[in-house]
Design a protein around this motif. Sequence first.
Motif, short mmCIF file in Angstrom:
data_model
loop_
_atom_site.label_atom_id
_atom_site.label_comp_id
_atom_site.label_asym_id
_atom_site.label_seq_id
_atom_site.Cartn_x
_atom_site.Cartn_y
_atom_site.Cartn_z
N LYS A 172 5.14 44.83 31.52
CA LYS A 172 5.25 45.53 32.80
C LYS A 172 3.86 45.79 33.39
O LYS A 172 2.88 45.92 32.66
CB LYS A 172 5.96 46.87 32.60
CG LYS A 172 7.44 46.77 32.26
CD LYS A 172 8.03 48.16 32.17
CE LYS A 172 9.52 48.10 31.85
NZ LYS A 172 10.10 49.47 31.76
N ASP A 221 3.56 50.93 36.19
CA ASP A 221 5.00 51.07 35.97
C ASP A 221 5.31 51.32 34.49
O ASP A 221 6.49 51.43 34.11
CB ASP A 221 5.74 49.80 36.40
CG ASP A 221 5.66 49.56 37.89
OD1 ASP A 221 5.50 50.55 38.64
OD2 ASP A 221 5.73 48.39 38.32
N THR A 222 4.27 51.40 33.67
CA THR A 222 4.44 51.52 32.22
C THR A 222 4.39 52.98 31.80
O THR A 222 3.44 53.70 32.11
CB THR A 222 3.33 50.73 31.49
OG1 THR A 222 3.43 49.35 31.85
CG2 THR A 222 3.48 50.86 29.98
N THR A 223 5.44 53.41 31.10
CA THR A 223 5.49 54.78 30.59
C THR A 223 5.08 54.79 29.11
O THR A 223 4.94 53.73 28.48
CB THR A 223 6.91 55.35 30.71
OG1 THR A 223 7.77 54.62 29.82
CG2 THR A 223 7.43 55.24 32.14
N ASP A 275 7.54 52.97 27.09
CA ASP A 275 7.45 51.51 27.20
C ASP A 275 6.49 50.90 26.20
O ASP A 275 6.54 49.69 25.95
CB ASP A 275 7.00 51.11 28.61
CG ASP A 275 8.07 51.36 29.66
OD1 ASP A 275 9.27 51.24 29.34
OD2 ASP A 275 7.69 51.68 30.81
#
Length: 221
Positions: A94, A98-100, A103
Motif C-alpha cells: 500500500k 494509506d498504511t496503518t 497493515d
Amino acid sequence: MTTFALVGAGPGLGLATARRFGTAGHGVALIARSAEHLQHLTDDLRRDGIEARGFSADVLDPVALTCALQDAAEVLGPIEILQYSPVPRADFMKPLLDTTAADLEDPLAFSLKGPVTCVNAVLPGMRALGHGTLVFVNGGSAVRPHPERAGTSVAFAAESAYVRMLHDVLAAENIHATQLIIPGAIRPDSEHSSPQALAERLYALHAERDGFRHYAEPMPE
C-alpha cells in the motif's frame, strides 16, 4: 547428503534454484503453502534425478514452518543451505500514507518473523555440520524504500538488518549469511535476472561465501 531448503518454492526462480542445488548433489526440500503445487515442483525435479520432497507450511505460521524444516532434515538429511525467498502478497504494498500500523503486522511477520523462525530451526543442524549458508532474496525496496510499497519497504529493511547481524555474528562459526537484491522483474530473457542466471548467482553466493549484500543488477537511479 545434505539438504537445500527453499522457503517460498515457486515455478520460476525457486524451481531453477532448486534444480541448481539438486544437480550439485544436495537433497531438495521445498516449502510452500499448497501441497498440490509442491507435488508438481517435486515431480519436475525428480524427472531430472534430483531427490526432492515438498513440505507444506505458511511462513506466517511459525509452528508449521518450524515443523516443516525439522521434517525436511529428518527425511532428507541435515539442512546445509537455507534460502528464504517467498513472494510478498500484493496487499503488503500500500502507499505510505494509506498504511496503518495494523497493515504492517503481516509484512513484518512475513519478512522478519519468518526468517527468524527459519534460522532458529536450521541453526542447530548447521552448527552440528560445522558450516552452513543462509541466503535471503529481496527486491530493491530492501535498500531503497518506495513510498508506494510501504509494507515491503519497512519489512525488507527489517529483514536486511537481521541478515546483516547474522552475517557478522555467525561468520566465526563458518555459517555464511548473505542477501541477494533483485532490483527489477525476473524475466526469462534477462541476462542477469532470468531464473537460470539468478540460480547460478545464488549457488555462487553459497560456494564463494563472499560478503553480505549482492545485487543481481545495478540499482536504477
